[in-house]
Design a protein around this motif. Structure first.
Motif, PDB file in Angstrom:
ATOM      1  N   TRP A  91      72.488 -13.759  62.048  1.00 35.60           N
ATOM      2  CA  TRP A  91      73.576 -13.751  61.063  1.00 35.60           C
ATOM      3  C   TRP A  91      73.683 -15.102  60.363  1.00 35.60           C
ATOM      4  O   TRP A  91      73.831 -15.165  59.137  1.00 35.60           O
ATOM      5  CB  TRP A  91      74.891 -13.401  61.762  1.00 35.60           C
ATOM      6  CG  TRP A  91      76.072 -13.387  60.851  1.00 35.60           C
ATOM      7  CD1 TRP A  91      76.446 -12.415  59.964  1.00 35.60           C
ATOM      8  CD2 TRP A  91      77.061 -14.423  60.723  1.00 35.60           C
ATOM      9  NE1 TRP A  91      77.586 -12.775  59.304  1.00 35.60           N
ATOM     10  CE2 TRP A  91      77.991 -13.997  59.748  1.00 35.60           C
ATOM     11  CE3 TRP A  91      77.254 -15.656  61.348  1.00 35.60           C
ATOM     12  CZ2 TRP A  91      79.097 -14.765  59.389  1.00 35.60           C
ATOM     13  CZ3 TRP A  91      78.347 -16.421  60.986  1.00 35.60           C
ATOM     14  CH2 TRP A  91      79.250 -15.971  60.019  1.00 35.60           C
ATOM     15  N   LEU A  92      73.590 -16.206  61.128  1.00 36.62           N
ATOM     16  CA  LEU A  92      73.677 -17.541  60.543  1.00 36.62           C
ATOM     17  C   LEU A  92      72.489 -17.819  59.624  1.00 36.62           C
ATOM     18  O   LEU A  92      72.645 -18.440  58.572  1.00 36.62           O
ATOM     19  CB  LEU A  92      73.736 -18.602  61.655  1.00 36.62           C
ATOM     20  CG  LEU A  92      75.042 -18.679  62.444  1.00 36.62           C
ATOM     21  CD1 LEU A  92      74.890 -19.600  63.642  1.00 36.62           C
ATOM     22  CD2 LEU A  92      76.191 -19.134  61.543  1.00 36.62           C
ATOM     23  N   ARG A  93      71.305 -17.346  60.014  1.00 39.71           N
ATOM     24  CA  ARG A  93      70.122 -17.543  59.176  1.00 39.71           C
ATOM     25  C   ARG A  93      70.247 -16.777  57.863  1.00 39.71           C
ATOM     26  O   ARG A  93      69.917 -17.298  56.794  1.00 39.71           O
ATOM     27  CB  ARG A  93      68.874 -17.082  59.934  1.00 39.71           C
ATOM     28  CG  ARG A  93      67.563 -17.437  59.228  1.00 39.71           C
ATOM     29  CD  ARG A  93      66.375 -17.011  60.052  1.00 39.71           C
ATOM     30  NE  ARG A  93      66.362 -15.573  60.258  1.00 39.71           N
ATOM     31  CZ  ARG A  93      65.448 -14.950  60.977  1.00 39.71           C
ATOM     32  NH1 ARG A  93      64.493 -15.625  61.587  1.00 39.71           N
ATOM     33  NH2 ARG A  93      65.492 -13.638  61.109  1.00 39.71           N
ATOM     34  N   MET A  94      70.759 -15.552  57.929  1.00 34.76           N
ATOM     35  CA  MET A  94      70.971 -14.757  56.718  1.00 34.76           C
ATOM     36  C   MET A  94      72.012 -15.412  55.814  1.00 34.76           C
ATOM     37  O   MET A  94      71.864 -15.452  54.599  1.00 34.76           O
ATOM     38  CB  MET A  94      71.407 -13.339  57.089  1.00 34.76           C
ATOM     39  CG  MET A  94      70.302 -12.476  57.702  1.00 34.76           C
ATOM     40  SD  MET A  94      70.911 -10.839  58.158  1.00 34.76           S
ATOM     41  CE  MET A  94      71.337 -10.197  56.539  1.00 34.76           C
ATOM     42  N   LYS A  95      73.059 -15.934  56.434  1.00 31.71           N
ATOM     43  CA  LYS A  95      74.112 -16.579  55.644  1.00 31.71           C
ATOM     44  C   LYS A  95      73.584 -17.833  54.963  1.00 31.71           C
ATOM     45  O   LYS A  95      73.916 -18.124  53.813  1.00 31.71           O
ATOM     46  CB  LYS A  95      75.294 -16.926  56.551  1.00 31.71           C
ATOM     47  CG  LYS A  95      76.527 -17.379  55.785  1.00 31.71           C
ATOM     48  CD  LYS A  95      77.704 -17.591  56.710  1.00 31.71           C
ATOM     49  CE  LYS A  95      78.923 -18.011  55.903  1.00 31.71           C
ATOM     50  NZ  LYS A  95      80.087 -18.285  56.764  1.00 31.71           N
ATOM     51  N   LYS A  96      72.739 -18.574  55.675  1.00 32.57           N
ATOM     52  CA  LYS A  96      72.146 -19.782  55.107  1.00 32.57           C
ATOM     53  C   LYS A  96      71.277 -19.442  53.901  1.00 32.57           C
ATOM     54  O   LYS A  96      71.201 -20.202  52.935  1.00 32.57           O
ATOM     55  CB  LYS A  96      71.314 -20.497  56.175  1.00 32.57           C
ATOM     56  CG  LYS A  96      70.739 -21.832  55.717  1.00 32.57           C
ATOM     57  CD  LYS A  96      69.968 -22.497  56.825  1.00 32.57           C
ATOM     58  CE  LYS A  96      69.390 -23.829  56.353  1.00 32.57           C
ATOM     59  NZ  LYS A  96      68.614 -24.491  57.449  1.00 32.57           N
ATOM     60  N   ASN A  97      70.621 -18.294  53.946  1.00 33.43           N
ATOM     61  CA  ASN A  97      69.762 -17.863  52.844  1.00 33.43           C
ATOM     62  C   ASN A  97      70.512 -17.055  51.788  1.00 33.43           C
ATOM     63  O   ASN A  97      69.910 -16.407  50.946  1.00 33.43           O
ATOM     64  CB  ASN A  97      68.600 -17.022  53.391  1.00 33.43           C
ATOM     65  CG  ASN A  97      67.672 -17.841  54.254  1.00 33.43           C
ATOM     66  OD1 ASN A  97      67.541 -19.040  54.068  1.00 33.43           O
ATOM     67  ND2 ASN A  97      67.048 -17.191  55.221  1.00 33.43           N
ATOM     68  N   ASN A  98      71.863 -17.074  51.903  1.00 32.65           N
ATOM     69  CA  ASN A  98      72.727 -16.383  50.938  1.00 32.65           C
ATOM     70  C   ASN A  98      72.487 -14.867  50.882  1.00 32.65           C
ATOM     71  O   ASN A  98      72.603 -14.244  49.842  1.00 32.65           O
ATOM     72  CB  ASN A  98      72.547 -16.965  49.528  1.00 32.65           C
ATOM     73  CG  ASN A  98      72.958 -18.409  49.445  1.00 32.65           C
ATOM     74  OD1 ASN A  98      73.965 -18.804  50.045  1.00 32.65           O
ATOM     75  ND2 ASN A  98      72.194 -19.212  48.729  1.00 32.65           N
ATOM     76  N   HIS A  99      72.145 -14.294  52.046  1.00 30.79           N
ATOM     77  CA  HIS A  99      71.931 -12.855  52.078  1.00 30.79           C
ATOM     78  C   HIS A  99      73.063 -12.123  52.786  1.00 30.79           C
ATOM     79  O   HIS A  99      73.054 -10.916  52.861  1.00 30.79           O
ATOM     80  CB  HIS A  99      70.626 -12.531  52.807  1.00 30.79           C
ATOM     81  CG  HIS A  99      69.426 -12.980  52.050  1.00 30.79           C
ATOM     82  ND1 HIS A  99      68.230 -13.272  52.676  1.00 30.79           N
ATOM     83  CD2 HIS A  99      69.232 -13.201  50.724  1.00 30.79           C
ATOM     84  CE1 HIS A  99      67.348 -13.661  51.764  1.00 30.79           C
ATOM     85  NE2 HIS A  99      67.940 -13.630  50.579  1.00 30.79           N
ATOM     86  N   SER A 100      74.009 -12.880  53.328  1.00 26.21           N
ATOM     87  CA  SER A 100      75.043 -12.235  54.128  1.00 26.21           C
ATOM     88  C   SER A 100      75.913 -11.298  53.304  1.00 26.21           C
ATOM     89  O   SER A 100      76.474 -10.346  53.818  1.00 26.21           O
ATOM     90  CB  SER A 100      75.924 -13.287  54.800  1.00 26.21           C
ATOM     91  OG  SER A 100      76.550 -14.093  53.818  1.00 26.21           O
ATOM     92  N   GLN A 101      76.039 -11.577  51.995  1.00 33.10           N
ATOM     93  CA  GLN A 101      76.870 -10.714  51.163  1.00 33.10           C
ATOM     94  C   GLN A 101      76.083  -9.590  50.530  1.00 33.10           C
ATOM     95  O   GLN A 101      76.659  -8.707  49.899  1.00 33.10           O
ATOM     96  CB  GLN A 101      77.542 -11.550  50.055  1.00 33.10           C
ATOM     97  CG  GLN A 101      78.490 -12.632  50.571  1.00 33.10           C
ATOM     98  CD  GLN A 101      79.683 -12.049  51.279  1.00 33.10           C
ATOM     99  OE1 GLN A 101      80.070 -10.922  51.009  1.00 33.10           O
ATOM    100  NE2 GLN A 101      80.263 -12.797  52.200  1.00 33.10           N
TER     101      GLN A 101
END
Length: 253
Positions: A91-101
């Motif tokens: 989840w943190l890796r996705m958020k860092k890559n701006n994919h969480s949204q």
């Protein structure tokens, strides 16, 4: 009437206890089924509900065995901690890559194999959670005066019924809370990080139960059910939930 009032009183306490336990358990179940579309998710929780009722009923028969199965709690703790760390990292890796949204509005339907694997994981989680809640409920139930209705398993029938009914209501509360939490995750995606922290914290809770078991005794026996630990556990649980809520924003979709 002489027996009715104390039995209703203990039943009320057991339901309240199950409600408290359902709060953190529901988070785990919600995350297990959150990848399924709504129709399959409800099916998975329903099949899990049926299985949980059978597990509760059967567990009461073998309660003397469950008391000593600290290994089940240890496996549950390891599983939840691995699940928490692995998914929090992703989840943190996705958020860092701006994919969480960038979540799709329509979740693809799972294959039969994936669906039944999810149901199996829900059942396994139910078994782990049942040990904690059943032992607490039985400890309350056996304090009641015995009835002349005979025995079911190793328990007086009156004790068995009050524990079983309280347990079923607790399972229903857990399923209801899990559905609400899944919907909340879809509306506030950033809550997922807090949810995985809660899963890890529940794993710590099970680990504390193992370490305070009489066969391990790395922590004082009874510490896992002490007032001090309950205050610490629910205090941190509430803090994670509050911080997660206020640090998350609604899904623009």
């Amino acid at each position: 009437m002489e027996l009715l009032l104390p039995y209703l009183g203990v039943l009320f306490v057991i339901i309240c206890l199950e409600g408290l336990l359902a709060a953190d358990n529901a988070v785990v179940l919600a995350l297990m089924v959150s990848h399924l579309p709504e129709k399959q998710r409800k099916k998975a929780l329903f099949y899990g509900l049926v299985g949980a009722m059978v597990l509760r009923f059967g567990s009461l028969f073998i309660i003397s065995f469950l008391v000593n199965v600290w290994q089940v709690q240890a496996l549950g703790a390891i599983y939840l901690l691995i699940m928490s760390i692995k998914n929090l990292y992703t989840w943190l890796r996705m958020k860092k890559n701006n994919h969480s949204q960038q979540q799709e509005e329509v979740i693809e339907e799972a294959t039969q194999k994936e669906f039944w694997w999810t149901v199996f994981k829900v059942e396994c989680a139910d078994l782990v959670f049942a040990i904690d809640s059943i032992l607490a409920a039985v400890a309350l139930g056996v304090t009641l005066p015995e009835t002349d209705w005979g025995h079911i398993g190793g328990l007086n029938t009156g004790h068995f019924l009050v524990v079983f009914i309280g347990g079923l209501i607790g399972v229903l509360l857990m399923r209801f809370a899990a559905n609400i939490f899944v919907d909340l995750l879809h509306k506030r995606p950033n809550l997922e990080g807090a949810a995985y922290l809660i899963v890890g914290w529940v794993g710590i809770k099970l680990l504390v139960m193992v370490l305070s078991h009489e066969d391990i005794a790395w922590l004082p026996e009874g510490f896992a059910h002490s007032a001090l630990w309950q205050i610490i556990f629910y205090g941190i649980l509430l803090a994670i939930a509050v911080i997660g809520w206020f640090s998350s924003s609604k899904n623009p979709a």
